[in-house]
Design an enzyme around this catalytic site. Structure first.
Site, PDB file in Angstrom:
ATOM      1  CG  ASP A  31      -1.734   1.114   1.644  1.00  0.00           C
ATOM      2  OD1 ASP A  31      -3.035   0.422   1.114  1.00  0.00           O
ATOM      3  OD2 ASP A  31      -2.233   1.789   1.811  1.00  0.00           O
ATOM      4  CB  ILE A  32       0.396   4.478  -2.090  1.00  0.00           C
ATOM      5  CG1 ILE A  32       2.245   4.282  -2.855  1.00  0.00           C
ATOM      6  CG2 ILE A  32      -0.652   5.141  -2.064  1.00  0.00           C
ATOM      7  CD1 ILE A  32       1.495   5.760  -3.850  1.00  0.00           C
ATOM      8  CG  ASN A  88     -12.555  -0.720   3.857  1.00  0.00           C
ATOM      9  OD1 ASN A  88     -12.633  -1.364   5.433  1.00  0.00           O
ATOM     10  ND2 ASN A  88     -10.710  -0.686   3.618  1.00  0.00           N
ATOM     11  CG  HIS A 101      -8.465  -3.445  -2.152  1.00  0.00           C
ATOM     12  ND1 HIS A 101      -9.395  -2.738  -2.530  1.00  0.00           N
ATOM     13  CD2 HIS A 101      -8.431  -2.565  -1.365  1.00  0.00           C
ATOM     14  CE1 HIS A 101      -9.671  -1.575  -2.051  1.00  0.00           C
ATOM     15  NE2 HIS A 101      -9.512  -1.597  -1.672  1.00  0.00           N
TER      16      HIS A 101
HETATM   17  P1  5GP Z   1      -9.556   1.272   0.183  1.00  0.00           P
HETATM   18  O1  5GP Z   1      -9.883   2.438   1.043  1.00  0.00           O
HETATM   19  O2  5GP Z   1      -9.922   1.465  -1.232  1.00  0.00           O
HETATM   20  O3  5GP Z   1     -10.329  -0.328   0.886  1.00  0.00           O
HETATM   21  O4  5GP Z   1      -8.130   1.106   0.561  1.00  0.00           O
HETATM   22  C1  5GP Z   1      -7.269   1.968  -0.753  1.00  0.00           C
HETATM   23  C2  5GP Z   1      -6.209   1.757  -0.775  1.00  0.00           C
HETATM   24  O5  5GP Z   1      -5.353   1.650  -2.003  1.00  0.00           O
HETATM   25  C3  5GP Z   1      -5.464   2.476   0.437  1.00  0.00           C
HETATM   26  O6  5GP Z   1      -4.879   2.315   1.938  1.00  0.00           O
HETATM   27  C4  5GP Z   1      -4.798   3.443  -0.077  1.00  0.00           C
HETATM   28  O7  5GP Z   1      -3.544   3.661   0.321  1.00  0.00           O
HETATM   29  C5  5GP Z   1      -4.584   2.406  -1.614  1.00  0.00           C
HETATM   30  N1  5GP Z   1      -3.658   3.146  -2.364  1.00  0.00           N
HETATM   31  C6  5GP Z   1      -4.909   4.587  -3.187  1.00  0.00           C
HETATM   32  N2  5GP Z   1      -4.067   4.477  -4.523  1.00  0.00           N
HETATM   33  C7  5GP Z   1      -2.435   3.345  -4.536  1.00  0.00           C
HETATM   34  C8  5GP Z   1      -1.687   3.336  -5.401  1.00  0.00           C
HETATM   35  O8  5GP Z   1      -1.975   4.368  -6.692  1.00  0.00           O
HETATM   36  N3  5GP Z   1      -1.307   2.572  -5.781  1.00  0.00           N
HETATM   37  C9  5GP Z   1      -0.270   1.857  -4.352  1.00  0.00           C
HETATM   38  N4  5GP Z   1       0.034   0.974  -3.873  1.00  0.00           N
HETATM   39  N5  5GP Z   1      -1.625   2.379  -3.398  1.00  0.00           N
HETATM   40  C10 5GP Z   1      -2.617   2.848  -3.433  1.00  0.00           C
END
Ligand code: 5GP
Length: 113
Positions: A31-32, A88, A101
Site C-alpha cells: 500500500d502506498i 472495505n 482488494h
Molecule cells: P480502500 O479504502 O479502497 O479499501 O483502500 C485503498 C487503498 O489503496 C488505500 O489504503 C490506499 O492507500 C491504497 N492506494 C491508493 N492508491 C494507490 C496507489 O496508486 N498505489 C498503491 N500501492 N496503493 C494505493
C-alpha cells in the site's frame, strides 16, 4: 459498466508499485500509504468493483486471494505474531478504490484503516 482504477494500471505494470507477488489470478503490492508496518493489498487481476459484485464464478479467485494473503503474511514474517485481513465495501466502509482488494495488515495499526 465497471470503470478501471489505478489498480488495473498497476496489474499491467503501466505504473510503478512495489509488487510482491503476481500470477494469472491475482497481484499483491505494498500500500502506498501504509496503515501498519506491513500493509499489502491483494487484488484480483480481473476488475471486480466491490464485494457486492462477486458471484459463484469468482469463488476460485476469492479463495486464491486468501491463500496468497496467508503466504505473503508468512513471507513478511508476520504470521506467527498475527495479522488481519480487511475488505472495505462501499462508502460507509471507507472504500476508496473500486477494484476489490484485501488489505493484509501486520503489526500494530499506525492509524485506522
Ligand atoms: P480502500 O479504502 O479502497 O479499501 O483502500 C485503498 C487503498 O489503496 C488505500 O489504503 C490506499 O492507500 C491504497 N492506494 C491508493 N492508491 C494507490 C496507489 O496508486 N498505489 C498503491 N500501492 N496503493 C494505493
Amino acid at each position: 459498466m465497471s470503470v478501471e482504477t489505478i489498480f488495473s494500471k498497476i496489474i499491467r505494470h503501466e505504473i510503478a508499485a512495489d509488487i510482491l507477488y503476481q500470477d494469472k489470478l491475482v497481484t499483491a503490492f505494498r500500500d502506498i500509504s501504509p496503515c501498519a508496518p506491513t500493509h499489502v493489498l491483494i487484488v484480483p487481476n480481473v476488475l471486480i468493483p466491490t464485494l457486492n459484485d462477486i458471484s459463484s464464478r469468482h469463488e476460485s479467485i476469492l479463495g486464491h486471494m486468501i491463500l496468497i494473503a496467508a503466504k505473503i503474511a508468512k513471507d513478511e514474517g508476520v504470521s506467527a505474531d498475527g495479522y488481519r485481513l480487511v475488505i472495505n465495501c462501499n462508502k460507509n466502509a471507507g472504500q476508496e478504490i473500486y477494484h476489490l482488494h484485501v488489505h493484509l495488515l501486520g503489526g500494530l495499526l499506525l492509524r485506522p484503516i
